[in-house]
Design an enzyme around this catalytic site. Structure first.
Site, PDB file in Angstrom:
ATOM      1  CG  ASP A  45     -12.484  27.310  64.941  1.00 18.62           C
ATOM      2  OD1 ASP A  45     -13.040  28.386  64.114  1.00 18.62           O
ATOM      3  OD2 ASP A  45     -11.728  27.734  65.773  1.00 18.62           O
ATOM      4  CD  GLU A 182     -13.335  36.917  62.373  1.00 18.33           C
ATOM      5  OE1 GLU A 182     -13.043  36.105  62.036  1.00 18.33           O
ATOM      6  OE2 GLU A 182     -14.679  36.770  61.699  1.00 18.33           O
TER       7      GLU A 182
HETATM    8  O1  KIV Z   1     -13.573  29.394  61.432  1.00 15.77           O
HETATM    9  C1  KIV Z   1     -13.237  30.014  59.799  1.00 15.77           C
HETATM   10  O2  KIV Z   1     -14.409  30.215  58.975  1.00 15.77           O
HETATM   11  C2  KIV Z   1     -12.549  31.160  60.191  1.00 15.77           C
HETATM   12  C3  KIV Z   1     -12.598  32.147  58.795  1.00 15.77           C
HETATM   13  C4  KIV Z   1     -13.633  32.389  58.288  1.00 15.77           C
HETATM   14  C5  KIV Z   1     -11.856  32.925  58.795  1.00 15.77           C
HETATM   15  O3  KIV Z   1     -11.729  31.202  60.495  1.00 15.77           O
END
Ligand code: KIV
Length: 265
Positions: A45, A182
């Site tokens: 997202d 993260e």
């Molecule tokens: O939304 C995203 O791109 C993510 C990744 C970077 C882990 O959740």
């Protein structure tokens, strides 16, 4: 060529092979990343920021995720595909199941990802009971940016580190098969990767995670605005996007990325 499965990704952890993951949102990039050895895509997202130009992921809706996921699947042959459930699309088990079904049936995803710990156990349970593979996401959870008061490193004090570890263990027990961590200290990324049996994919979680993910636009240095410490531009000293992607994959496989300067203490 057949598509990798979650069993292949799990086998990589068991064999000590690092897992190279990038975000993808469209067919052309999916083909290029697929051709250059990326093991898994997250149709993230984050597209709300890098594709749509919002300042958070919160405006992204289910139709956006289905649309981009289907584009990525059409453009790729080998890479395992994980697609995000967007903000407020998994507030009850019934809603979670309906929306995850859309990502699988219409979006072609092989796995769905949701953010959060203990509060997601009922949602994970209903997905697992309905044979939908689930990826968790802990540490900095971008869908909680307003609650967190910004995009900040998580798990720095003992209490919050212990909570993230406990959440990770509870999610694994509930049946998730992959976990994204993260923006947490490297020592916590290492502890969780060693403690859990499922593969752990880090983004700003240190080199000892089982794999690494970056937003592709960050990896190519074309994202606007603030750059997090963990971001590395792999296109800097390369003359093609193919070469930059190969450099990212090689650096992950050889545990050369993230270096200490891309990691949190
Ligand atoms: O939304 C995203 O791109 C993510 C990744 C970077 C882990 O959740």
């Amino acid at each position: 060529m057949s598509r990798l499965t979650i069993d292949d990704i799990q086998a990589m952890k068991l064999q000590g092979e690092k897992i190279a993951v990038l975000t993808a949102y469209d067919a052309s990039f999916a083909t290029l990343l697929d051709d250059n050895g990326v093991d898994a895509f997250i149709v993230g997202d984050s597209l709300g920021m890098v594709i749509q130009g919002h300042d958070s992921t919160l405006p992204v809706c289910m139709d956006d995720m289905v649309y981009h996921s289907a584009n990525v699947v059409r453009g790729s042959k080998r890479t395992f595909v994980i697609t995000d459930l967007p903000y407020q699309s998994y507030t009850t088990p019934e809603q979670t199941l309906n929306n995850a079904n859309r990502l699988i049936k219409e979006g072609g995803a092989q796995m769905v990802k949701l953010e959060g710990g203990q509060q997601q156990l009922d949602n994970v349970t209903i997905l697992v009971a309905n044979n939908i593979p689930v990826c968790g996401h802990l540490g900095l959870e971008p869908q909680s940016v307003n609650e967190l008061g910004g995009y900040k490193v998580q798990g720095r004090d003992e209490e919050s580190a212990a909570r993230i570890l406990k959440d990770a263990q509870a999610l694994q027990e509930a049946g998730i098969q992959l976990l994204v961590l993260e923006c947490i200290p490297s020592s916590l990324g290492k502890l969780i990767s060693k403690t859990l049996t499922i593969p752990i994919i880090g983004i700003g979680a240190g080199v000892d995670c089982d794999g690494q993910v970056l937003v592709t636009y960050d990896m190519l240095g074309i994202s606007q605005g603030h750059k997090a410490k963990f971001v590395k531009n792999f296109l800097d000293d390369k003359n093609s996007i193919d070469a930059a992607v190969r450099a990212f994959v090689d650096a992950v496989k050889q545990s050369e990325y993230p270096a200490p300067e891309h990691s949190y203490q």
